[in-house]
Write a protein that holds these residues in place. Structure first.
Motif, PDB file in Angstrom:
ATOM      1  N   ARG A  27      14.507  -1.234  43.483  1.00  0.00           N
ATOM      2  CA  ARG A  27      15.436  -1.921  42.611  1.00  0.00           C
ATOM      3  C   ARG A  27      15.190  -1.587  41.149  1.00  0.00           C
ATOM      4  O   ARG A  27      16.136  -1.405  40.401  1.00  0.00           O
ATOM      5  CB  ARG A  27      15.346  -3.424  42.819  1.00  0.00           C
ATOM      6  N   ILE A  28      13.921  -1.552  40.772  1.00  0.00           N
ATOM      7  CA  ILE A  28      13.607  -1.228  39.379  1.00  0.00           C
ATOM      8  C   ILE A  28      14.033   0.198  39.056  1.00  0.00           C
ATOM      9  O   ILE A  28      14.630   0.453  38.015  1.00  0.00           O
ATOM     10  CB  ILE A  28      12.103  -1.438  39.099  1.00  0.00           C
ATOM     11  N   ARG A  38      17.651   4.084  36.400  1.00  0.00           N
ATOM     12  CA  ARG A  38      18.622   5.180  36.496  1.00  0.00           C
ATOM     13  C   ARG A  38      19.964   4.778  35.905  1.00  0.00           C
ATOM     14  O   ARG A  38      20.600   5.546  35.186  1.00  0.00           O
ATOM     15  CB  ARG A  38      18.797   5.617  37.951  1.00  0.00           C
ATOM     16  N   GLU A  39      20.397   3.575  36.233  1.00  0.00           N
ATOM     17  CA  GLU A  39      21.676   3.098  35.702  1.00  0.00           C
ATOM     18  C   GLU A  39      21.623   2.991  34.182  1.00  0.00           C
ATOM     19  O   GLU A  39      22.591   3.340  33.501  1.00  0.00           O
ATOM     20  CB  GLU A  39      22.044   1.760  36.334  1.00  0.00           C
ATOM     21  N   ALA A  40      20.501   2.524  33.635  1.00  0.00           N
ATOM     22  CA  ALA A  40      20.362   2.411  32.178  1.00  0.00           C
ATOM     23  C   ALA A  40      20.397   3.781  31.517  1.00  0.00           C
ATOM     24  O   ALA A  40      20.951   3.948  30.427  1.00  0.00           O
ATOM     25  CB  ALA A  40      19.068   1.682  31.830  1.00  0.00           C
ATOM     26  N   LEU A  64      26.318   5.286  26.374  1.00  0.00           N
ATOM     27  CA  LEU A  64      25.502   5.252  25.153  1.00  0.00           C
ATOM     28  C   LEU A  64      24.224   6.075  25.333  1.00  0.00           C
ATOM     29  O   LEU A  64      23.853   6.858  24.445  1.00  0.00           O
ATOM     30  CB  LEU A  64      25.157   3.811  24.767  1.00  0.00           C
ATOM     31  N   ALA A  65      23.542   5.939  26.459  1.00  0.00           N
ATOM     32  CA  ALA A  65      22.312   6.694  26.699  1.00  0.00           C
ATOM     33  C   ALA A  65      22.591   8.193  26.717  1.00  0.00           C
ATOM     34  O   ALA A  65      21.841   8.982  26.137  1.00  0.00           O
ATOM     35  CB  ALA A  65      21.666   6.249  28.006  1.00  0.00           C
ATOM     36  N   LYS A  66      23.679   8.595  27.354  1.00  0.00           N
ATOM     37  CA  LYS A  66      24.051  10.006  27.388  1.00  0.00           C
ATOM     38  C   LYS A  66      24.365  10.513  25.985  1.00  0.00           C
ATOM     39  O   LYS A  66      23.967  11.614  25.600  1.00  0.00           O
ATOM     40  CB  LYS A  66      25.255  10.222  28.303  1.00  0.00           C
ATOM     41  N   PHE A  67      25.082   9.701  25.220  1.00  0.00           N
ATOM     42  CA  PHE A  67      25.425  10.066  23.842  1.00  0.00           C
ATOM     43  C   PHE A  67      24.158  10.260  23.009  1.00  0.00           C
ATOM     44  O   PHE A  67      24.023  11.253  22.289  1.00  0.00           O
ATOM     45  CB  PHE A  67      26.311   8.988  23.210  1.00  0.00           C
ATOM     46  N   LEU A  68      23.215   9.323  23.110  1.00  0.00           N
ATOM     47  CA  LEU A  68      21.985   9.415  22.323  1.00  0.00           C
ATOM     48  C   LEU A  68      21.163  10.645  22.710  1.00  0.00           C
ATOM     49  O   LEU A  68      20.592  11.308  21.840  1.00  0.00           O
ATOM     50  CB  LEU A  68      21.162   8.136  22.476  1.00  0.00           C
TER      51      LEU A  68
END
Length: 93
Positions: free
Chosen positions: A1-2, A7-9, A14-18
């Motif tokens: 689960r963690i 992975r989702e985060a 936004l994560a991809k952009f950064l």
């Protein structure tokens, strides 16, 4: 689960952009460094900068045999040192 949550985060827009911005910034720094080292006009003979705790130093040297090199030295946070000797004006890539 963690792991799934992590992975989702990492896959949010936004994560991809950064990550993309960070990659482009590093590419621009690398481009400017290479231009400074190899410029036909006013090439820098020495430089030093830090990036994420690593110290990067470059210096243009003439070896005993007359060959010109740029010595790139990278010292990591733990003190590990990596040295690259890059020949100057030996042809094209």
């Amino acid at each position: 689960r963690i792991a799934k949550a992590e992975r989702e985060a990492q896959n949010t827009t936004l994560a991809k952009f950064l990550r993309n911005v960070e990659s482009r910034i590093y590419a621009q720094i690398a481009k400017q460094l290479v231009e400074n080292m190899f410029s036909n006009g006013e090439a820098a003979n020495f430089g030093v900068f830090s990036i994420e705790g690593n110290t990067v130093t470059y210096e243009k040297l003439t070896l005993e045999d007359g060959q010109e090199i740029i010595r790139l030295t990278i010292v990591s946070e733990d003190g590990t040192e990596t040295i690259l000797d890059i020949p100057v004006a030996t042809g094209s890539f």
